[in-house]
Design a protein around this motif. Structure first.
Motif, PDB file in Angstrom:
ATOM      1  N   PHE A 145      55.109  57.475  34.630  1.00 58.26           N
ATOM      2  CA  PHE A 145      56.046  57.372  33.546  1.00 58.26           C
ATOM      3  C   PHE A 145      57.337  56.722  34.252  1.00 58.26           C
ATOM      4  CE2 PHE A 145      53.001  58.727  30.704  1.00 58.26           C
ATOM      5  CZ  PHE A 145      53.319  58.491  29.581  1.00 58.26           C
ATOM      6  N   ALA A 146      57.994  55.662  33.637  1.00 52.83           N
ATOM      7  CA  ALA A 146      58.719  54.627  34.576  1.00 52.83           C
ATOM      8  C   ALA A 146      60.149  55.731  34.532  1.00 52.83           C
ATOM      9  CB  ALA A 146      58.955  53.665  34.014  1.00 52.83           C
ATOM     10  N   SER A 147      60.759  56.185  33.245  1.00 51.27           N
ATOM     11  CA  SER A 147      62.272  56.581  33.332  1.00 51.27           C
ATOM     12  C   SER A 147      62.251  57.750  32.556  1.00 51.27           C
ATOM     13  CB  SER A 147      63.014  55.281  32.685  1.00 51.27           C
ATOM     14  OG  SER A 147      62.532  55.181  31.414  1.00 51.27           O
ATOM     15  N   ALA A 148      63.345  58.479  32.777  1.00 47.37           N
ATOM     16  CA  ALA A 148      63.699  59.842  31.997  1.00 47.37           C
ATOM     17  C   ALA A 148      63.791  59.369  30.524  1.00 47.37           C
ATOM     18  CB  ALA A 148      65.278  60.389  32.446  1.00 47.37           C
ATOM     19  N   LEU A 149      63.846  60.412  29.618  1.00 49.39           N
ATOM     20  CA  LEU A 149      63.967  60.363  28.180  1.00 49.39           C
ATOM     21  C   LEU A 149      65.438  59.883  27.861  1.00 49.39           C
ATOM     22  CD1 LEU A 149      61.700  63.339  27.125  1.00 49.39           C
ATOM     23  CD2 LEU A 149      61.068  60.900  26.805  1.00 49.39           C
ATOM     24  N   GLY A 150      65.436  59.119  26.803  1.00 48.11           N
ATOM     25  CA  GLY A 150      66.990  58.645  26.326  1.00 48.11           C
ATOM     26  C   GLY A 150      66.935  58.813  24.654  1.00 48.11           C
ATOM     27  N   PRO A 151      67.988  58.734  24.074  1.00 45.89           N
ATOM     28  CA  PRO A 151      67.981  59.114  22.718  1.00 45.89           C
ATOM     29  C   PRO A 151      66.969  57.764  21.811  1.00 45.89           C
ATOM     30  CG  PRO A 151      70.296  58.884  23.691  1.00 45.89           C
ATOM     31  CD  PRO A 151      69.198  58.534  24.678  1.00 45.89           C
ATOM     32  N   GLU A 152      66.729  56.772  22.501  1.00 51.06           N
ATOM     33  CA  GLU A 152      65.876  55.863  21.824  1.00 51.06           C
ATOM     34  C   GLU A 152      64.448  55.766  22.218  1.00 51.06           C
ATOM     35  OE1 GLU A 152      67.346  54.260  19.585  1.00 51.06           O
ATOM     36  OE2 GLU A 152      69.202  55.150  20.118  1.00 51.06           O
ATOM     37  N   SER A 153      64.187  56.882  22.995  1.00 51.46           N
ATOM     38  CA  SER A 153      62.701  57.200  23.576  1.00 51.46           C
ATOM     39  C   SER A 153      61.894  57.135  22.454  1.00 51.46           C
ATOM     40  CB  SER A 153      62.849  58.189  24.604  1.00 51.46           C
ATOM     41  OG  SER A 153      63.436  57.886  25.730  1.00 51.46           O
ATOM     42  N   VAL A 154      62.115  57.914  21.437  1.00 54.53           N
ATOM     43  CA  VAL A 154      61.243  58.176  20.373  1.00 54.53           C
ATOM     44  C   VAL A 154      61.054  56.824  19.447  1.00 54.53           C
ATOM     45  CG1 VAL A 154      60.652  59.719  18.377  1.00 54.53           C
ATOM     46  CG2 VAL A 154      62.061  60.705  20.131  1.00 54.53           C
ATOM     47  N   LYS A 155      59.899  56.312  19.786  1.00 54.05           N
ATOM     48  CA  LYS A 155      59.631  55.019  18.837  1.00 54.05           C
ATOM     49  C   LYS A 155      58.726  55.414  17.509  1.00 54.05           C
ATOM     50  CE  LYS A 155      61.416  52.643  22.066  1.00 54.05           C
ATOM     51  NZ  LYS A 155      62.860  51.929  22.000  1.00 54.05           N
ATOM     52  N   GLU A 156      57.988  56.179  17.780  1.00 50.38           N
ATOM     53  CA  GLU A 156      56.919  56.613  16.584  1.00 50.38           C
ATOM     54  C   GLU A 156      56.712  58.161  16.761  1.00 50.38           C
ATOM     55  OE1 GLU A 156      52.785  55.026  14.731  1.00 50.38           O
ATOM     56  OE2 GLU A 156      53.857  54.140  16.253  1.00 50.38           O
ATOM     57  N   VAL A 157      56.561  58.845  15.748  1.00 53.00           N
ATOM     58  CA  VAL A 157      56.168  60.305  15.626  1.00 53.00           C
ATOM     59  C   VAL A 157      54.609  60.238  14.864  1.00 53.00           C
ATOM     60  CG1 VAL A 157      56.475  62.464  14.852  1.00 53.00           C
ATOM     61  CG2 VAL A 157      58.373  61.013  15.608  1.00 53.00           C
ATOM     62  N   VAL A 158      53.672  60.541  15.651  1.00 48.28           N
ATOM     63  CA  VAL A 158      52.350  60.414  15.102  1.00 48.28           C
ATOM     64  C   VAL A 158      52.018  61.986  14.796  1.00 48.28           C
ATOM     65  CG1 VAL A 158      49.913  59.712  15.715  1.00 48.28           C
ATOM     66  CG2 VAL A 158      52.052  58.494  16.709  1.00 48.28           C
ATOM     67  N   PHE A 159      51.336  62.277  13.825  1.00 45.63           N
ATOM     68  CA  PHE A 159      50.677  63.409  13.185  1.00 45.63           C
ATOM     69  C   PHE A 159      49.127  63.282  13.228  1.00 45.63           C
ATOM     70  CE2 PHE A 159      55.013  63.731  11.218  1.00 45.63           C
ATOM     71  CZ  PHE A 159      55.708  64.639  12.152  1.00 45.63           C
ATOM     72  N   GLY A 160      48.594  64.015  14.335  1.00 45.72           N
ATOM     73  CA  GLY A 160      47.147  63.750  14.430  1.00 45.72           C
ATOM     74  C   GLY A 160      46.587  65.149  13.611  1.00 45.72           C
ATOM     75  N   TYR A 186      59.809  66.870  13.407  1.00 45.54           N
ATOM     76  CA  TYR A 186      61.106  66.657  13.295  1.00 45.54           C
ATOM     77  C   TYR A 186      62.061  67.246  14.098  1.00 45.54           C
ATOM     78  CZ  TYR A 186      65.717  67.123  10.869  1.00 45.54           C
ATOM     79  OH  TYR A 186      67.013  67.081  10.691  1.00 45.54           O
ATOM     80  N   VAL A 187      61.748  68.478  14.396  1.00 42.16           N
ATOM     81  CA  VAL A 187      62.925  69.259  15.383  1.00 42.16           C
ATOM     82  C   VAL A 187      62.818  68.753  16.717  1.00 42.16           C
ATOM     83  CG1 VAL A 187      63.364  71.449  16.571  1.00 42.16           C
ATOM     84  CG2 VAL A 187      62.864  71.306  14.263  1.00 42.16           C
ATOM     85  N   SER A 188      61.634  68.305  17.150  1.00 39.86           N
ATOM     86  CA  SER A 188      61.702  67.620  18.697  1.00 39.86           C
ATOM     87  C   SER A 188      62.348  66.336  18.497  1.00 39.86           C
ATOM     88  CB  SER A 188      60.091  67.447  18.669  1.00 39.86           C
ATOM     89  OG  SER A 188      60.078  66.610  20.244  1.00 39.86           O
ATOM     90  N   THR A 189      62.150  65.477  17.684  1.00 42.18           N
ATOM     91  CA  THR A 189      62.918  64.151  17.665  1.00 42.18           C
ATOM     92  C   THR A 189      64.330  64.360  17.534  1.00 42.18           C
ATOM     93  OG1 THR A 189      60.873  63.252  16.551  1.00 42.18           O
ATOM     94  CG2 THR A 189      62.843  61.928  16.492  1.00 42.18           C
ATOM     95  N   MET A 190      64.714  65.229  16.703  1.00 42.29           N
ATOM     96  CA  MET A 190      66.265  65.376  16.496  1.00 42.29           C
ATOM     97  C   MET A 190      66.768  65.889  17.655  1.00 42.29           C
ATOM     98  SD  MET A 190      68.090  68.127  13.987  1.00 42.29           S
ATOM     99  CE  MET A 190      67.513  69.459  15.164  1.00 42.29           C
ATOM    100  N   LEU A 191      66.018  66.496  18.484  1.00 45.25           N
ATOM    101  CA  LEU A 191      66.759  67.209  19.816  1.00 45.25           C
ATOM    102  C   LEU A 191      66.782  66.064  20.751  1.00 45.25           C
ATOM    103  CD1 LEU A 191      65.325  70.664  19.935  1.00 45.25           C
ATOM    104  CD2 LEU A 191      67.780  70.038  19.622  1.00 45.25           C
ATOM    105  N   VAL A 192      65.743  65.352  20.919  1.00 40.57           N
ATOM    106  CA  VAL A 192      65.714  63.984  21.883  1.00 40.57           C
ATOM    107  C   VAL A 192      66.621  63.142  21.379  1.00 40.57           C
ATOM    108  CG1 VAL A 192      64.514  61.933  22.810  1.00 40.57           C
ATOM    109  CG2 VAL A 192      63.248  64.142  22.274  1.00 40.57           C
ATOM    110  N   LYS A 193      67.135  62.985  20.167  1.00 34.43           N
ATOM    111  CA  LYS A 193      67.819  62.111  19.810  1.00 34.43           C
ATOM    112  C   LYS A 193      69.447  62.554  19.988  1.00 34.43           C
ATOM    113  CE  LYS A 193      65.747  58.763  17.548  1.00 34.43           C
ATOM    114  NZ  LYS A 193      65.724  57.315  17.797  1.00 34.43           N
ATOM    115  N   SER A 194      69.567  63.845  19.999  1.00 30.14           N
ATOM    116  CA  SER A 194      71.004  64.373  19.664  1.00 30.14           C
ATOM    117  C   SER A 194      71.333  65.175  21.316  1.00 30.14           C
ATOM    118  CB  SER A 194      71.369  65.178  18.771  1.00 30.14           C
ATOM    119  OG  SER A 194      70.414  66.222  18.449  1.00 30.14           O
ATOM    120  N   ASP A 195      70.522  65.542  21.781  1.00 28.50           N
ATOM    121  CA  ASP A 195      71.129  66.733  22.863  1.00 28.50           C
ATOM    122  C   ASP A 195      70.498  66.296  24.472  1.00 28.50           C
ATOM    123  OD1 ASP A 195      70.826  69.100  24.489  1.00 28.50           O
ATOM    124  OD2 ASP A 195      71.046  69.923  22.684  1.00 28.50           O
TER     125      ASP A 195
END
Length: 521
Positions: free
Chosen positions: A462-477, A435-444
């Motif tokens: 990997f083609a491009s830098a991370l953006g707010p929409e980069s998190v498509k899915e969070v997988v917990f293995g 959750y924390v990782s996704t929140m920071l990618v989305k907001s910071d």
């Protein structure tokens, strides 16, 4: 004429307590005094003592009588004719609580009674335990009367232990009161007024009015009854000896798996790669018959650096499970028993079953592999598709705070977080990391820039830098020995996942779980 009031803690004795003596047990130093109204005062004779600080710092004053201390202890047990027949109450004075047997009174009586009396905006202080994690206990106090929402309580993951609040003007009681197992409040010093007051308090306790204002309070309750705990302990032992899947063992705390060679269970020569019930049973000199055998055996985590024990727990602390008894659902979590409200348990289970299971194929985790080794193996299984981000911590927020983006990142936006199966504290920590990782990618943006630099170093393709929409899915293995697709989780980990999943979905990220099979070789 106003009647003076005395602060006391009121306990409701269980219906099975037929004789007042049962509530104090066979204590040899307790005397009794009958008040003539059917009540009995049990008390312990006060003894003068010299404070330790006096003899340590000022020995020349140690003999002065005016510096002696005493501790008065008394319990007043009174039968009251209520709407449900005769019920007994115990009023504690001084240190009288120490005379009372833990198994004799109704748990959470004071809390339920107070919640039925107060208004939501009158709360001054709460005490709570965060169950879906490491059982963190917190006391919170605000400078003015406030609603429960102003406190930091999570209604799905926190057990409300106690409340202090200002009583309303039309209440049969007045001033401030605290409710937990006991109701702590000022009562009239005239004994003749007590029966009617206690009858009114009992009526407040039996009401269900609190459910309209605080409907979540009964979701989780710690089991404090000694008799119930003993019954559940016996049931757990039976489940273990029957090899039931309802009870299992796991590492109870967060550990650095990279620094652990294995777990030492006395009675076994070899180190174990995990804490499992079969190994525990094999270590016993005699067959498992009593829960005390779990309490008495210590399991140690052994360092891979120097062979020393870096943590240890009683085997009972490593016990997890879910079971029913007399129609009620119970969970054992880190060796502690909790009762779960039926509808709440069903809702959490339904939510977990609705969580998507990732359909992608992952390599097996070979026995003896550390988490870091497995993450590297997963990333290496498709170098064009995956980037290894494990242990690439990103400084954030000043101080020593460092955040891990994920363990493995896929080019199509799957942020994969992996953890070996463990207790609810460990798995809840995993879900919160996601959750924390996704929140920071989305907001910071600053966090994204730092993460993007690490990503380009991990996999330049990997083609491009991370953006707010980069998190498509969070997988917990979850790495587990169970040969399943959906990981089996402790109940309180499901509670945490439910809250985390709701937040991630609100941020536009899919959520899935994946069982990673732990092979035997």
């Amino acid at each position: 004429v106003a009647v003076a009031k005395v602060k006391t803690s009121i306990y409701l004795l269980k219906p099975g307590i037929k004789h007042p003596e049962e509530c104090v047990g066979p204590k040899k130093d307790v005397s009794r005094y009958e008040t003539g109204d059917g009540g009995i005062v049990f008390y312990r004779q006060s003894v003068e003592r010299t404070p330790q600080w006096l003899t340590s710092f000022f020995p020349g004053l140690a003999e002065l009588d005016e510096l002696k201390t005493t501790s008065a202890s008394a319990i007043y047990v009174l039968p009251v004719d209520t709407e449900d027949g005769i019920r007994r109450f115990a009023l504690s004075f001084g240190y009288g609580r120490t005379l009372l047997d833990d198994s004799c009174y109704v748990e959470r009586f004071g809390l339920k009674t107070l919640l039925n009396i107060i208004e939501d905006g009158s709360i001054r202080k709460i005490t709570r335990t965060t169950i879906a994690g490491n059982a963190l206990k917190t006391a919170e106090q605000l400078p003015k009367r406030s609603p429960i929402g102003d406190f930091g309580i999570d209604i799905e993951r926190d057990l409300l232990n106690g409340v202090t609040a200002a009583l309303p003007e039309d209440s049969p009681l007045s001033g401030n009161a605290s409710g937990s197992d006991a109701l702590s409040v000022g009562v009239p010093s005239d004994l003749k007024l007590l029966p009617d007051l206690l009858k009114t308090i009992y009526g407040c306790y039996t009401s269900d009015g609190y459910k309209a204002k605080f409907p979540w309070v009964d979701n989780i309750a710690a089991v404090k009854s000694r008799a119930t705990v003993e019954k559940l302990n016996e049931l757990a032992v039976n489940k273990i000896t029957e090899h039931s899947p309802d009870v299992w063992m796991a590492v109870p705390d967060i550990v650095e798996w990279e620094h652990i060679a294995g777990f030492k269970i006395p009675g076994l020569q070899e180190l174990c790669q995990d804490i499992v019930i079969d190994d525990f049973l094999a270590s016993l000199a005699n067959p498992l018959e009593e829960f005390d055998q779990l309490k008495s055996k210590k399991i140690a985590a052994i360092s891979s650096d120097n062979g020393e024990a870096i943590a240890s727990w009683p085997a009972s602390r490593c016990l997890y499970g879910e079971m029913e008894s007399e129609g009620m659902k119970y969970c054992i979590n880190g060796g502690r028993w909790y009762q779960v409200e039926k509808n709440f348990a069903e809702r959490i289970e339904t939510a977990y079953q609705n969580c998507e299971v990732l359909g992608l194929s992952f390599p097996e985790c070979k026995e003896g592999m550390r988490e870091g080794d497995y993450n590297a193996a997963l990333a290496a299984s498709d170098k064009e598709r995956y980037a290894l981000m494990d242990a690439k911590n990103i400084p954030y927020g000043g101080g020593q705070s460092r955040i891990e983006l994920c363990d493995v990142l896929s080019e199509d936006g799957r942020f994969i977080h992996i953890k070996k199966y463990s207790g609810s504290a460990v798995l809840s920590h995993l879900f919160n990391q996601g959750y924390v990782s996704t929140m920071l990618v989305k907001s910071d943006a600053a966090f994204r820039d730092k993460a993007s630099k690490l990503l380009s170093e991990a996999n330049p393709s990997f083609a491009s830098a991370l953006g707010p929409e980069s998190v498509k899915e969070v997988v917990f293995g979850i790495i587990t020995k169970d040969n399943v697709d959906r990981p089996r989780l402790p109940f309180f980990s499901k509670v945490t996942l439910d809250a985390v999943r709701s937040n991630l979905l609100a941020m536009g990220a899919k959520v899935s779980v994946k069982a990673i099979h732990l092979s035997k070789g």
